[in-house]
Enzyme design. Sequence first.
Site, PDB file in Angstrom:
ATOM      1  N   ASP A 117     -15.171   4.911  33.685  1.00 33.63           N
ATOM      2  CA  ASP A 117     -14.467   4.070  34.657  1.00 33.63           C
ATOM      3  C   ASP A 117     -15.069   2.685  34.873  1.00 33.63           C
ATOM      4  O   ASP A 117     -14.660   1.995  35.799  1.00 33.63           O
ATOM      5  CB  ASP A 117     -14.377   4.759  36.027  1.00 33.63           C
ATOM      6  CG  ASP A 117     -13.273   5.784  36.041  1.00 33.63           C
ATOM      7  OD1 ASP A 117     -12.466   5.746  35.099  1.00 33.63           O
ATOM      8  OD2 ASP A 117     -13.226   6.594  36.960  1.00 33.63           O
ATOM      9  N   ALA A 118     -16.047   2.301  34.074  1.00 29.15           N
ATOM     10  CA  ALA A 118     -16.571   0.943  34.248  1.00 29.15           C
ATOM     11  C   ALA A 118     -15.561  -0.050  33.673  1.00 29.15           C
ATOM     12  O   ALA A 118     -14.669   0.318  32.912  1.00 29.15           O
ATOM     13  CB  ALA A 118     -17.904   0.805  33.536  1.00 29.15           C
TER      14      ALA A 118
END
Lengths: 600, 376
Positions: free
Chosen positions: A218-219
């Site tokens: 999710d970065a």
Amino acid sequence: MTEVYLNGKYVGDVENPQEFVDHIVTERRKNVLTDNLNVLYNEKNNIIEIESSKGRLRRPLIVVKDGKPLITEKHIAQLEKEELSWTDLVSQGLIEYLDALEEENALVAFTEDDLTPEHTHMEVSTLSFLGVCASLVPFSNHNQSARVNAGAKNQKQALGLYVANYLIRMDMDVNLLQSPQVPLVRSAMHTISEYGKHPSGQNLVVAIMSYKGYNMEDAIILNKGSIERGLGRSTYFRPSIAEELRYSGGLIDEVGVPDKEVKGYKSEKDYRLLEGDGIIYPEAAIAEGDVLIGKTSPPRFLSSMDEYNLASNLRRESSLTVKHGEKGVTDMVLITENEEGNKLVQVRIRDLRTPEVGDKFTSRHGQKGVVGLIVNHTDMPFSASGIVPDLIFSPHGIPTRMTIAHLLELVSGKVAALGGRYVDATTFDSEKESDIRNELLTLGFRENGTETMYNGLTGEQFEAKIYVGNMYYLKLKHMVANKLHSRARGPIQLLTRQPTEGRAKEGGLRLGEMEKDTFVAHGASLLLKERFDADKTVVPVCEECGLIAIKDEYKNRHYCPVCGDDVEITNIELAYAFKLILDEFKSLCVYPKLQLKSMY
Amino acid sequence: MDDVLKEYSKQLPIKIIDEVKKSVPKNVSKSKLKEIMENILEEYKSMKVAFGESVGLISAESIGEPGTQMTLNTFHFAGVSEMNVTMGLPRIIEILDCSKSLSTPMMEIYLTSPLNKGKGIKEYAEKIKETTLGECIKEVSVNLGNSTIEVETDDNKMNILKITKNKIIKIVNTSLKGYTVKESGNLIILKPRGKEDTVNNLFKTKEKIKSIYVSGIKGITQVLPVKKGEEYVIVTAGTNLKEVLGMEGVDSSRSFSNDIREINSILGIEAARQSILNEVTKVIDVQGLNVDVRHIMLVADTMSISGLVKGITRYGVVSEKSSVLARASFETPLRHVINASISGEKDELNSVVENVMLNQVIPVGSGVPKLVVRKE
């Protein structure tokens, strides 16, 4: 016979329940009964429940009779001409508010096309079952419900223009986005809520691809060039407040530059930014430890004896300093008085926050993520037409979360940006996906939104076609600058001599019970001891009675308070917390005798 | 072959040697067998736990970590229908705490042939099940005029249970005092002896009648014949090991209960230890988790080492700890400290918890060996 309950209390019986309920409803619509009244005929239990109490959640619905809504074209025309208002519709019984109880008896149609003779009500709008925030999520009917929920929640945390008069306000802990934009893909609620007057995000060029693994879990990857052009730039405001408190005996705090004699005087350097009145000047660059407001307080515990004692008559230093880990510029100084008429000084600090690794961003679909890497503009992938994305989003975020609307917003945003128009993405009432795709085709792009892109580092063409487009992204108020924390040495608690807790107090990071267990499981016993050495102390112990002895540093001698001078006293090393528990045992009249023996 | 195996009997446990006997072909050559045994020995030695390894904590972590993934409060339906058994975390807690009252006590009864082939198993199961009078009567009513209680029997039910009316009268007679019991037509009439009873009392006895024990084994409320592999077994709700194991047709070497305390009182501590092991393994297997048996064995051993089954609670295993500080650090510290002071207890600081509290080197792993350098 059917029992009737009014607000949960039994009031009587009726012979013909259906007739009774219908009567109540018609009387309510005729305004004979109050509008704040709902009735339920519970056929299963054969009871009628009438509610008129406070605090029920109710929602408006259009009344339907014989499969026809009571609100007609005529009413709509009148509404448009402002000859009719909402309250008129309610008082005429065309629209009524139902609570959870009465909804049990109602059959509500979602759209006019769904209407059958059985229906009793119709939704005012397809959007009306959603709240303000949830209806701001574009294409939300294409999302999993949990994601719409998350998306709605995230928007509340987004930075934007929260009020217009922020310059004269002293709000605690607020952020302002510097160049907010109106979303390209919007819903009807954006118009209704006048979103353009308080926008809270920016339209970014988003590519869905991976970049050297820096957008795992999710970065997101940000383009450094975009940040330098103002992406996600925000300002952080926080006031510091000092009051001249009054104490008993006519003593009072004093704002001013403290004397050098004052107890706890810092250093001249710390006071350098103060002006003559003891308050910092605006637009001063400040860092941790600098004094914002100089203040002294009267001495504590003033007894009659002390009045003759010069040393204890000194005032205490109680200045306001910049908190640990904070920096910025003083923005505004406000001098006023509080309710009791005491002098009140507020100094507002302003800090510019450019996006950095660790800041939190999100789209409007609950697809939140933290910046994993900031890449030079020159190293970012680019398309054949020279478009460089502002943000790179990982494709692994899509399959499990099933946020189809996220993908739809991306193409729609692209169409909006290229076509120079807004795209309507109202829930259940949006533009068609096929229309948007066709429009993209006419604009000279591949209809599915993908483009050929090139590796920014090598210039090679990517084998895969990359899905790029424009999306409305929000910067959330959780920024690393407010959270980053580490410590090697620092303040300790007075009682336990263990490190303080929390970032504000420059506290230690606790190695808890279960973490301790992992050391034990590995047999790393010496490492464990070292890790828990924070409150290590050396204590003299009387070999005779096994209690803690006294070491007199001035006279350089040891003695035991119980056995006197003539005993052997040995120094041992233990946790201060353990010494404390021994003291607590003593207070319970339990005698904790230490028997010493050599470790070797 | 036996000669070679004998050589190793001192270095390897009997179980391993027996296993080798079973799985190695009879005509194996002496040198080949020796090679096998050497390999086994090496493997066995490498599996031994090193001195100073904190096995207890590793067991706790190894059982605790998969425990976090366990679905809370699951009911596993053992067998075809009806019977549900507590599984998952609540069951684990039940076993390790050694609770007195289980939420779902249960037995699995293995049978001898021909019953285990399924012949007459239904009737047999019905015989095990506890039957009360309430189940073999149609109606109980109070005749206020005569102040008698009238019981109408259910002949169908009675046929299945093979009970006669006379027998019922006998049972009621012995278990209800102060009433004369008579048969009249298809009714059984109860009349209070001596004075007329109050109406209140009549209604009370009316309810009492329903719960009179008629036949079967007390405590077993439900029976369910289930096919397990090749044979038929009876699964029951409620347990009564003592009675069941004494019954004819029950394979008493394999039948068991899930009540560990009951097993301990009837079959002894070794059986209890084994059943702790079995029950924990069952729960973990159902959840599809994987925990090495040795961890569970260690827990079962600590629970049963004193000769009694002790739960891992402050009244059980924890109260046995020799260190005052260790006991005090687990629930109700004050009580332990005060009791220790009354008897003047001494803490030798031999274990892990106490030494962590004192910030001293714990006697585990690298904390065990000591090195002393003599000053010259």
